[in-house]
Design an enzyme around this catalytic site. Structure first.
Site, PDB file in Angstrom:
ATOM      1  N   PHE A 147      72.486  -9.191 -12.233  1.00  0.00           N
ATOM      2  CA  PHE A 147      71.242  -8.636 -11.701  1.00  0.00           C
ATOM      3  C   PHE A 147      70.486  -7.798 -12.728  1.00  0.00           C
ATOM      4  O   PHE A 147      69.294  -7.580 -12.601  1.00  0.00           O
ATOM      5  CB  PHE A 147      71.535  -7.774 -10.457  1.00  0.00           C
ATOM      6  CG  PHE A 147      72.055  -6.397 -10.801  1.00  0.00           C
ATOM      7  CD1 PHE A 147      71.179  -5.356 -11.093  1.00  0.00           C
ATOM      8  CD2 PHE A 147      73.422  -6.136 -10.872  1.00  0.00           C
ATOM      9  CE1 PHE A 147      71.661  -4.092 -11.437  1.00  0.00           C
ATOM     10  CE2 PHE A 147      73.907  -4.891 -11.213  1.00  0.00           C
ATOM     11  CZ  PHE A 147      73.022  -3.872 -11.499  1.00  0.00           C
ATOM     12  N   LYS A 171      71.965 -20.305 -12.070  1.00  0.00           N
ATOM     13  CA  LYS A 171      72.294 -19.626 -10.815  1.00  0.00           C
ATOM     14  C   LYS A 171      72.102 -18.142 -11.097  1.00  0.00           C
ATOM     15  O   LYS A 171      72.993 -17.464 -11.597  1.00  0.00           O
ATOM     16  CB  LYS A 171      73.742 -19.936 -10.440  1.00  0.00           C
ATOM     17  CG  LYS A 171      74.060 -19.829  -8.948  1.00  0.00           C
ATOM     18  CD  LYS A 171      73.734 -18.490  -8.317  1.00  0.00           C
ATOM     19  CE  LYS A 171      74.711 -17.409  -8.686  1.00  0.00           C
ATOM     20  NZ  LYS A 171      74.275 -16.052  -8.228  1.00  0.00           N
ATOM     21  N   GLU A 174      71.601 -13.000  -6.928  1.00  0.00           N
ATOM     22  CA  GLU A 174      70.948 -13.029  -5.614  1.00  0.00           C
ATOM     23  C   GLU A 174      70.215 -11.726  -5.310  1.00  0.00           C
ATOM     24  O   GLU A 174      69.483 -11.623  -4.336  1.00  0.00           O
ATOM     25  CB  GLU A 174      71.972 -13.346  -4.520  1.00  0.00           C
ATOM     26  CG  GLU A 174      73.156 -12.380  -4.409  1.00  0.00           C
ATOM     27  CD  GLU A 174      74.322 -12.704  -5.360  1.00  0.00           C
ATOM     28  OE1 GLU A 174      74.067 -12.901  -6.572  1.00  0.00           O
ATOM     29  OE2 GLU A 174      75.473 -12.710  -4.897  1.00  0.00           O
ATOM     30  N   ARG A 175      70.425 -10.684  -6.149  1.00  0.00           N
ATOM     31  CA  ARG A 175      69.781  -9.393  -5.878  1.00  0.00           C
ATOM     32  C   ARG A 175      68.322  -9.371  -6.332  1.00  0.00           C
ATOM     33  O   ARG A 175      67.489  -8.700  -5.740  1.00  0.00           O
ATOM     34  CB  ARG A 175      70.518  -8.268  -6.590  1.00  0.00           C
ATOM     35  CG  ARG A 175      71.994  -8.290  -6.338  1.00  0.00           C
ATOM     36  CD  ARG A 175      72.594  -6.907  -6.384  1.00  0.00           C
ATOM     37  NE  ARG A 175      74.037  -6.976  -6.467  1.00  0.00           N
ATOM     38  CZ  ARG A 175      74.835  -7.484  -5.534  1.00  0.00           C
ATOM     39  NH1 ARG A 175      74.308  -7.973  -4.421  1.00  0.00           N
ATOM     40  NH2 ARG A 175      76.141  -7.526  -5.690  1.00  0.00           N
ATOM     41  N   SER A 224      80.179  -9.065 -14.513  1.00  0.00           N
ATOM     42  CA  SER A 224      81.279  -8.104 -14.589  1.00  0.00           C
ATOM     43  C   SER A 224      82.549  -8.777 -15.126  1.00  0.00           C
ATOM     44  O   SER A 224      82.703  -9.998 -15.016  1.00  0.00           O
ATOM     45  CB  SER A 224      81.539  -7.521 -13.196  1.00  0.00           C
ATOM     46  OG  SER A 224      81.856  -8.570 -12.312  1.00  0.00           O
ATOM     47  N   CYS A 279      74.433  -3.441 -19.920  1.00  0.00           N
ATOM     48  CA  CYS A 279      75.767  -3.669 -20.487  1.00  0.00           C
ATOM     49  C   CYS A 279      75.888  -2.981 -21.837  1.00  0.00           C
ATOM     50  O   CYS A 279      76.991  -2.829 -22.356  1.00  0.00           O
ATOM     51  CB  CYS A 279      76.026  -5.150 -20.636  1.00  0.00           C
ATOM     52  SG  CYS A 279      74.887  -5.917 -21.779  1.00  0.00           S
ATOM     53  N   GLU A 380      84.126   0.923 -15.664  1.00  0.00           N
ATOM     54  CA  GLU A 380      82.686   0.804 -15.914  1.00  0.00           C
ATOM     55  C   GLU A 380      81.976   1.293 -14.657  1.00  0.00           C
ATOM     56  O   GLU A 380      82.080   0.665 -13.597  1.00  0.00           O
ATOM     57  CB  GLU A 380      82.329  -0.662 -16.180  1.00  0.00           C
ATOM     58  CG  GLU A 380      80.858  -0.861 -16.487  1.00  0.00           C
ATOM     59  CD  GLU A 380      80.447  -2.324 -16.577  1.00  0.00           C
ATOM     60  OE1 GLU A 380      80.945  -3.149 -15.790  1.00  0.00           O
ATOM     61  OE2 GLU A 380      79.605  -2.626 -17.430  1.00  0.00           O
TER      62      GLU A 380
HETATM   63  P1  NAD Z   1      78.601  -9.722 -11.063  1.00  0.00           P
HETATM   64  O1  NAD Z   1      79.798 -10.110 -11.838  1.00  0.00           O
HETATM   65  O2  NAD Z   1      78.788  -9.133  -9.719  1.00  0.00           O
HETATM   66  O3  NAD Z   1      77.659 -11.020 -10.827  1.00  0.00           O
HETATM   67  C1  NAD Z   1      77.265 -11.841 -11.892  1.00  0.00           C
HETATM   68  C2  NAD Z   1      76.983 -13.234 -11.345  1.00  0.00           C
HETATM   69  O4  NAD Z   1      78.182 -13.791 -10.810  1.00  0.00           O
HETATM   70  C3  NAD Z   1      75.953 -13.266 -10.231  1.00  0.00           C
HETATM   71  O5  NAD Z   1      75.145 -14.406 -10.393  1.00  0.00           O
HETATM   72  C4  NAD Z   1      76.797 -13.363  -8.972  1.00  0.00           C
HETATM   73  O6  NAD Z   1      76.149 -14.064  -7.928  1.00  0.00           O
HETATM   74  C5  NAD Z   1      78.015 -14.129  -9.442  1.00  0.00           C
HETATM   75  N1  NAD Z   1      79.251 -13.738  -8.758  1.00  0.00           N
HETATM   76  C6  NAD Z   1      79.568 -12.514  -8.251  1.00  0.00           C
HETATM   77  N2  NAD Z   1      80.816 -12.524  -7.745  1.00  0.00           N
HETATM   78  C7  NAD Z   1      81.303 -13.771  -7.952  1.00  0.00           C
HETATM   79  C8  NAD Z   1      82.549 -14.384  -7.668  1.00  0.00           C
HETATM   80  N3  NAD Z   1      83.528 -13.726  -7.076  1.00  0.00           N
HETATM   81  N4  NAD Z   1      82.711 -15.677  -8.030  1.00  0.00           N
HETATM   82  C9  NAD Z   1      81.742 -16.363  -8.648  1.00  0.00           C
HETATM   83  N5  NAD Z   1      80.532 -15.823  -8.933  1.00  0.00           N
HETATM   84  C10 NAD Z   1      80.314 -14.543  -8.606  1.00  0.00           C
HETATM   85  O7  NAD Z   1      77.728  -8.775 -12.002  1.00  0.00           O
HETATM   86  P2  NAD Z   1      76.414  -7.955 -11.629  1.00  0.00           P
HETATM   87  O8  NAD Z   1      76.779  -6.816 -10.757  1.00  0.00           O
HETATM   88  O9  NAD Z   1      75.327  -8.857 -11.195  1.00  0.00           O
HETATM   89  O10 NAD Z   1      75.998  -7.415 -13.087  1.00  0.00           O
HETATM   90  C11 NAD Z   1      76.518  -6.250 -13.653  1.00  0.00           C
HETATM   91  C12 NAD Z   1      77.676  -6.548 -14.571  1.00  0.00           C
HETATM   92  O11 NAD Z   1      77.272  -7.449 -15.596  1.00  0.00           O
HETATM   93  C13 NAD Z   1      78.184  -5.311 -15.310  1.00  0.00           C
HETATM   94  O12 NAD Z   1      79.582  -5.355 -15.339  1.00  0.00           O
HETATM   95  C14 NAD Z   1      77.604  -5.468 -16.723  1.00  0.00           C
HETATM   96  O13 NAD Z   1      78.328  -4.813 -17.737  1.00  0.00           O
HETATM   97  C15 NAD Z   1      77.672  -6.943 -16.876  1.00  0.00           C
HETATM   98  N6  NAD Z   1      76.770  -7.414 -17.921  1.00  0.00           N
HETATM   99  C16 NAD Z   1      77.322  -7.770 -19.124  1.00  0.00           C
HETATM  100  C17 NAD Z   1      76.505  -8.180 -20.157  1.00  0.00           C
HETATM  101  C18 NAD Z   1      77.078  -8.560 -21.482  1.00  0.00           C
HETATM  102  O14 NAD Z   1      76.332  -9.008 -22.314  1.00  0.00           O
HETATM  103  N7  NAD Z   1      78.364  -8.419 -21.729  1.00  0.00           N
HETATM  104  C19 NAD Z   1      75.112  -8.234 -19.963  1.00  0.00           C
HETATM  105  C20 NAD Z   1      74.580  -7.875 -18.730  1.00  0.00           C
HETATM  106  C21 NAD Z   1      75.434  -7.467 -17.708  1.00  0.00           C
END
Ligand code: NAD
Length: 496
Positions: A147, A171, A174-175, A224, A279, A380
């Site tokens: 998101f 994909k 969704e937020r 994450s 991140c 985190e």
């Molecule tokens: P998230 O992991 O909850 O979701 C990321 C994506 O995965 C979304 O599209 C979501 O719909 C999907 N998703 C969520 N749970 C899932 C599951 N159980 N199975 C399959 N798909 C699933 O992350 P978020 O809250 O949207 O974003 C924040 C996180 O992203 C933080 O941990 C941040 O550090 C990380 N991030 C990392 C980088 C990097 O470059 N390393 C960059 C941006 C964000």
């Protein structure tokens, strides 16, 4: 209520189920987003397979013409994209513009694809034999994105994948899903053939369908760490190429020879910008030697002046968190740290923004006397919380960073070149800043962390992005003249 639908094969495809998209600055529902599953993923992948046959054959010159037009359209629609991001994510419009610009820079990088895909040619490797290498597209690639950068993170992926001759299924989170549909429309306006870029909205069911789909060749994931680990495992087990970028705990180390006032200003912006939901946000400071007390005082003063408000308010420097759950999690993390013995120097938990009582706001929080054993350090938090640890020496600070499970970004503040060199060489982290708090690589370098911040071998965009979205071939060729005697060798080929 406004509906955000899938985009498949160059057209909007109505959903069968929907989830609510909230406005983080008010807490009010503002739209509904389609929630796809295997059926929508099948449709999108089938459209992408059909489109790839001709897109992969399209000349480099024709592909880059589309990308150049896309680059211009993204620039022209910078404000529209930024405002969509602000409405659904909550970050300030200025900050959202920044992510649109950094995303556009990846399109600019991808416009140079003819140069990037140039292979190598070796003449006369053996008598009458030449050898050359080329890079071929993979086919259908998928992107699953978080998101926190709804424009930039997908743009780390799709411009490079598409430029390389692949087609793409995104994909998004969704937020804050709306920006992806505007990007799809801009691609269509730029002349990208139908089916080359597709968007399937939803959550885990759509992701799983992509990870399991036989016609998806590669998966790029950003999110994450637990989900990154899962995506990497499942897609790899299905034989796909995967890059899965995870979470972070980014340290800023401040040495006694640094300009402390400057370091405090830089760290404050990097910790609280976007409400800490980056991140690359600085979430931990390691104060070295005698710097601790003065630095905490300066950080406290800076944190107290941060202007918190709705992202579309002109002077706001920091907006709300993305959801009420995120706000509650951050508040709980600060409480747990306090109970574990941390000192709360600046407490944003009770912050209220006038006229926005339902908004998911938390003000800047600064915690001192944090130790590596506390959960506020180990986890985190992904919110406006900065924790301060103390170390006696630079080597001790490097040791703290290297013992941390994450390895995304880090920064050193110093006026000494020798210390900077020692730091750069010593830390087990992918992206390092020297007096630069957010060392986010430019599009023509590659972005990625180490350890639990990245599963897979390749970083995104830049040369590693091109490598990820292509497969190498090496050709050895011989064109014997009719007069030449034909001879076959039964021994393993050696040059002659
Ligand atoms: P998230 O992991 O909850 O979701 C990321 C994506 O995965 C979304 O599209 C979501 O719909 C999907 N998703 C969520 N749970 C899932 C599951 N159980 N199975 C399959 N798909 C699933 O992350 P978020 O809250 O949207 O974003 C924040 C996180 O992203 C933080 O941990 C941040 O550090 C990380 N991030 C990392 C980088 C990097 O470059 N390393 C960059 C941006 C964000």
């Amino acid at each position: 209520m406004r509906s955000i639908e899938h985009w498949i094969g160059g057209a909007s495809v109505t959903g069968t189920e929907y989830a609510t998209v909230h406005q983080p600055a008010t807490g009010q529902p503002q739209a509904r987003v389609a929630v796809g599953g295997p059926a929508e993923v099948d449709l999108a992948v089938a459209a992408a397979v059909r489109a790839q046959e001709s897109w992969g054959e399209m000349s480099l010159s024709r592909r880059t013409k589309v990308l150049f037009r896309m680059r211009d359209l993204v620039e022209r629609h910078e404000d529209d994209l930024a405002r969509l991001v602000t409405a659904e994510h909550g970050k300030t419009v200025e900050d959202a513009r920044g992510e649109v610009i950094r995303g556009r820079e990846v399109i600019e990088f991808a416009c140079g694809i003819p140069q990037l895909l140039k292979g190598a040619y070796s003449d006369q490797v053996s008598t009458g034999v030449d050898s050359y290498s080329l890079r071929a597209p993979l086919g259908v690639c998928a992107g699953v994105t978080p998101f926190n950068f709804p424009v930039m993170v997908p743009m780390w992926m799709h411009p490079v994948a598409i430029a390389c001759g692949n087609t793409f299924v995104l994909k998004p989170s969704e937020r804050d899903p709306s920006a992806s549909n505007l990007v799809a429309q801009l691609y269509a306006d730029a002349g990208l053939p139908d089916g080359v870029f597709n968007v399937v909205h939803g959550g885990r069911a759509a992701v799983d369908a992509l990870l399991d789909h036989r016609d998806v060749q590669a998966v790029s994931f950003v999110g994450s760490t637990p989900v990154a680990r899962y995506v990497h495992g499942r897609a790899s087990a299905n034989g796909k190429r995967v890059q899965a970028l995870g979470g972070a705990k980014n340290h800023a180390v401040v040495l006694p020879d640094a300009d402390l006032a400057d370091a405090a200003r830089q760290i404050t912006a990097a910790a609280y910008g976007s409400a800490g939901q980056r991140c690359m946000a600085i979430s931990a400071v390691v104060a070295v030697g005698s710097t601790g007390d003065e630095l905490v005082q300066l950080l406290g003063r800076e944190a107290a002046t941060v202007v918190v408000g709705p992202g579309d308010q002109e002077h706001a420097q920091m907006g709300p968190l993305v959801t009420s759950e995120a706000r509650d999690r951050v508040i709980a993390a600060v409480g747990a740290a306090q109970q574990a013995g941390a000192t709360v120097v600046v407490d944003g938990r009770e912050l209220r923004v006038a006229g926005h009582d339902g908004g998911y706001f938390v003000g800047p929080c600064l915690l001192d006397q944090v130790t590596p054993q506390m959960s506020a350090y180990q986890e985190e938090i992904f919110g406006p919380v900065l924790v301060v640890l103390r170390a006696q020496t630079l080597d001790e600070a490097i040791g703290i960073i290297n013992a941390n499970p994450y390895g995304n970004g880090t920064a050193l503040f110093t006026s000494g070149g020798a210390a900077a060199r020692r730091f750069v060489r010593g830390v087990t982290v992918g992206m390092i800043g020297v007096n630069v708090p957010l060392p986010v690589p430019m599009a023509y370098h590659s972005f990625g962390g180490w350890k639990a911040s990245l599963f897979g071998d390749t970083h995104v965009h830049g040369p590693e992005g091109v490598a990820f979205y292509t497969r190498g071939k090496v050709v050895t060729s011989r064109w014997p003249g009719r007069a030449e005697a034909s001879r076959s060798d039964f021994h393993f080929p050696t040059a002659s």
